[in-house]
Design a protein around this motif. Structure first.
Motif, PDB file in Angstrom:
ATOM      1  N   ALA A  68       5.238   4.717   2.013  1.00  0.00           N
ATOM      2  CA  ALA A  68       5.589   6.133   2.627  1.00  0.00           C
ATOM      3  C   ALA A  68       6.359   5.881   3.734  1.00  0.00           C
ATOM      4  O   ALA A  68       7.288   6.653   4.281  1.00  0.00           O
ATOM      5  N   LYS A  69       5.729   4.918   4.927  1.00  0.00           N
ATOM      6  CA  LYS A  69       6.503   4.834   5.981  1.00  0.00           C
ATOM      7  C   LYS A  69       7.880   4.250   5.876  1.00  0.00           C
ATOM      8  O   LYS A  69       8.769   4.495   6.831  1.00  0.00           O
ATOM      9  N   GLU A  90       0.804   3.611   1.852  1.00  0.00           N
ATOM     10  CA  GLU A  90       1.134   4.165   3.328  1.00  0.00           C
ATOM     11  C   GLU A  90       2.256   3.285   3.675  1.00  0.00           C
ATOM     12  O   GLU A  90       3.242   3.944   4.350  1.00  0.00           O
ATOM     13  N   ASP A  91       2.298   2.127   3.435  1.00  0.00           N
ATOM     14  CA  ASP A  91       3.293   1.188   3.895  1.00  0.00           C
ATOM     15  C   ASP A  91       4.566   1.499   3.344  1.00  0.00           C
ATOM     16  O   ASP A  91       5.717   1.699   3.826  1.00  0.00           O
ATOM     17  N   THR A 116       0.823  -1.338  -0.166  1.00  0.00           N
ATOM     18  CA  THR A 116       0.004  -0.131  -0.201  1.00  0.00           C
ATOM     19  C   THR A 116       0.886   1.312  -0.020  1.00  0.00           C
ATOM     20  O   THR A 116       2.005   1.178   0.525  1.00  0.00           O
ATOM     21  N   ALA A 128      -0.933  10.486   3.128  1.00  0.00           N
ATOM     22  CA  ALA A 128       0.378   9.576   3.479  1.00  0.00           C
ATOM     23  C   ALA A 128       1.689  10.554   3.395  1.00  0.00           C
ATOM     24  O   ALA A 128       2.790   9.936   3.561  1.00  0.00           O
ATOM     25  N   ASN A 139      -3.085  -1.026  -3.325  1.00  0.00           N
ATOM     26  CA  ASN A 139      -3.824   0.146  -2.900  1.00  0.00           C
ATOM     27  C   ASN A 139      -5.256  -0.162  -3.022  1.00  0.00           C
ATOM     28  O   ASN A 139      -6.333   0.708  -2.590  1.00  0.00           O
ATOM     29  N   ARG A 162      -5.535  10.346  -0.652  1.00  0.00           N
ATOM     30  CA  ARG A 162      -4.905   9.414   0.274  1.00  0.00           C
ATOM     31  C   ARG A 162      -3.399   9.527   0.289  1.00  0.00           C
ATOM     32  O   ARG A 162      -2.666   9.612   1.171  1.00  0.00           O
ATOM     33  N   ALA A 163      -2.799   9.771  -0.801  1.00  0.00           N
ATOM     34  CA  ALA A 163      -1.613  10.047  -1.289  1.00  0.00           C
ATOM     35  C   ALA A 163      -0.831  11.408  -0.355  1.00  0.00           C
ATOM     36  O   ALA A 163      -0.091  11.086   0.199  1.00  0.00           O
ATOM     37  N   ARG A 210      -7.051  -4.642   3.000  1.00  0.00           N
ATOM     38  CA  ARG A 210      -6.111  -3.240   3.443  1.00  0.00           C
ATOM     39  C   ARG A 210      -6.607  -2.206   3.327  1.00  0.00           C
ATOM     40  O   ARG A 210      -6.059  -1.125   3.169  1.00  0.00           O
ATOM     41  N   TYR A 269       3.011  12.157   0.335  1.00  0.00           N
ATOM     42  CA  TYR A 269       3.439  12.231  -0.931  1.00  0.00           C
ATOM     43  C   TYR A 269       3.393  13.899  -1.186  1.00  0.00           C
ATOM     44  O   TYR A 269       2.368  14.488  -0.938  1.00  0.00           O
TER      45      TYR A 269
END
Ligand code: FNR
Length: 395
Positions: free
Chosen positions: A166-167, A163-164, A161, A196, A231, A192-193, A236, A198
């Protein structure tokens, strides 16, 4: 998201990204095996690499992956454009200056891209389905890119995803979108991006039609069914059908993405000067000159052959990113001398991922930066931002 038979047929027509996402048609590997399908035949390497050159790194990756996973990175059609992406760099020999009084200490490869400082003018291109290459997928690639200190562009076709991803990276990041027919899904993805972390949206404009490696097809499109577009995975928190691609992309989509995300929009895969001027008029904040690494439409010119006219069409109004065929420091030198602000690396990052995981990705950047520094020193140019067309013998 359920990939129905209808999805699969659409997908076959969806080209490079589609071929990547196909459920397995021929049983190439993994079914019922103890190793999870995502890992069967993919690498789980994590080590530092000693890179001599990227041709040798490619061969190392070939030896580590099953043939189908390696063929996933292959070119479209006859591979003419893929080969031309390399050959055409030869049309732009470097014209070095001598006795310029420049030492190693003066060499400065730092640059800026959309307000973001970069330690060198190289970033990671968006590429889908890294689970085909490494068991840890995009989380490992983005960690390696962040460790190198540069920008990671997260593909809309990632297995992890956003988010994962990005982290996992400590560096800056952009999100690349394959636009969906459902505009609300597009709005949801880019918002969403932004949430997170972006900082720009990359609209890929050149991946609409058929174009997949013959070798991948010959091997039965060996795509493990559990490697899904992360995504959109309901398990998820995802929604929408990734495979419902919007084919009728238009300049109006640039404004939509800007408005929906509140972020700058970079248009990737445009090469015609008129298209570039229209992208700018429609509000694009950067232009990304690319032919998808020869993985979409065969028969188009080598990407470097299109860069000069593209830069002239941009006329300095927005930054230009370049990719397709970058394998050497002198290639980066030439692209920047022709007017690109930064280049993106595609397959070399995946080869580094296969051979060394996050460490391998970091080593890819260290190697290319070393070659670029040498090219600058031997050409009498102190800063990458000083590169101009006069540093080429012919343009
Ligand atoms: C790609 N590319 C790509 N581009 C994009 O915008 N979204 C994507 O999901 C993908 N997926 C993808 C998968 C694989 C396996 C490859 C090799 C490439 C194209 C990529 O961003 C870039 O344009 C090229 O890879 C650059 O060419 P080189 O460096 O691979 O020669």
């Amino acid at each position: 998201m359920n990939a129905t038979r209808r999805d699969v047929m659409k997908l076959i027509g969806a080209g490079a990204l589609g071929s990547a996402m196909l459920p397995r048609v021929a049983a190439a590997q993994g079914a019922g095996a103890a190793v999870p399908a995502a890992a069967a035949g993919a690498s789980n390497a994590e080590r530092d690499l000693t890179i001599v050159n990227f041709d040798m790194l490619e061969e190392e990756a070939r030896g580590l992956l099953t043939p189908g996973r390696f063929a996933f990175m292959g070119p479209a059609g006859d591979g003419w454009t893929y080969r031309e992406n390399r050959r055409a760099f030869g049309d732009y020999p470097i014209m070095p200056r001598r006795l310029q009084g420049i030492s190693d200490a003066a060499i400065d490869v730092r640059t800026q891209l959309l307000g973001q400082g970069l330690p060198f003018p190289m970033i990671t291109a968006p590429m889908g389905a890294h689970g085909m290459i490494h068991a840890g997928g995009e989380v490992v690639t983005s960690r390696g890119t962040g460790a190198a200190g540069t920008l990671y562009v997260s593909s809309g076709a990632s297995n992890a995803t956003m988010e994962d991803i990005a982290k996992a990276t400590s560096g800056p990041k952009w999100f690349q979108i394959y636009m969906n027919r459902d505009m609300e899904i597009n709005r949801w993805l880019v918002q969403r991006a932004r949430a997170a972390g972006y900082t720009a949206i990359v609209l890929t404009a050149d991946a609409l039609g058929p174009g997949q490696s013959d070798e991948f097809i010959r091997l039965g499109r060996p795509f493990p069914p559990n490697l899904r577009p992360g995504n959109h995975d309901p398990a998820r928190g995802g929604r929408g059908n990734f495979f419902e691609l919007k084919r009728d992309l238009s300049f109006g989509d640039i404004g939509f993405l800007r408005e929906a995300s509140g972020l700058p929009v970079v248009v990737k895969g445009v090469v015609h000067p008129q298209d570039i001027r229209q992208c700018h008029a429609a509000g694009a904040s950067a232009i990304w000159v690319s032919n998808h690494g020869g993985r979409q439409m065969d028969g188009v010119p080598g990407a470097i052959s299109t860069l000069r006219d593209a830069v002239d069409a941009v006329a300095g109004r927005v930054p230009v990113v370049f990719d397709s065929g970058i394998r050497r420091g002198i290639d980066v030198f030439k692209a920047l001398a022709l007017g690109a602000n930064a280049v993106a690396l595609g397959r070399p990052v995946l080869w580094g991922l296969a051979a060394g995981g996050a460490g391998g990705v970091k080593n890819v950047y260290a190697h290319l930066t070393g070659e670029l520094r040498t090219a600058l020193l031997l050409s009498g140019v102190a800063k990458v931002t000083d590169l101009r067309r006069e540093h080429l013998a012919r343009i």
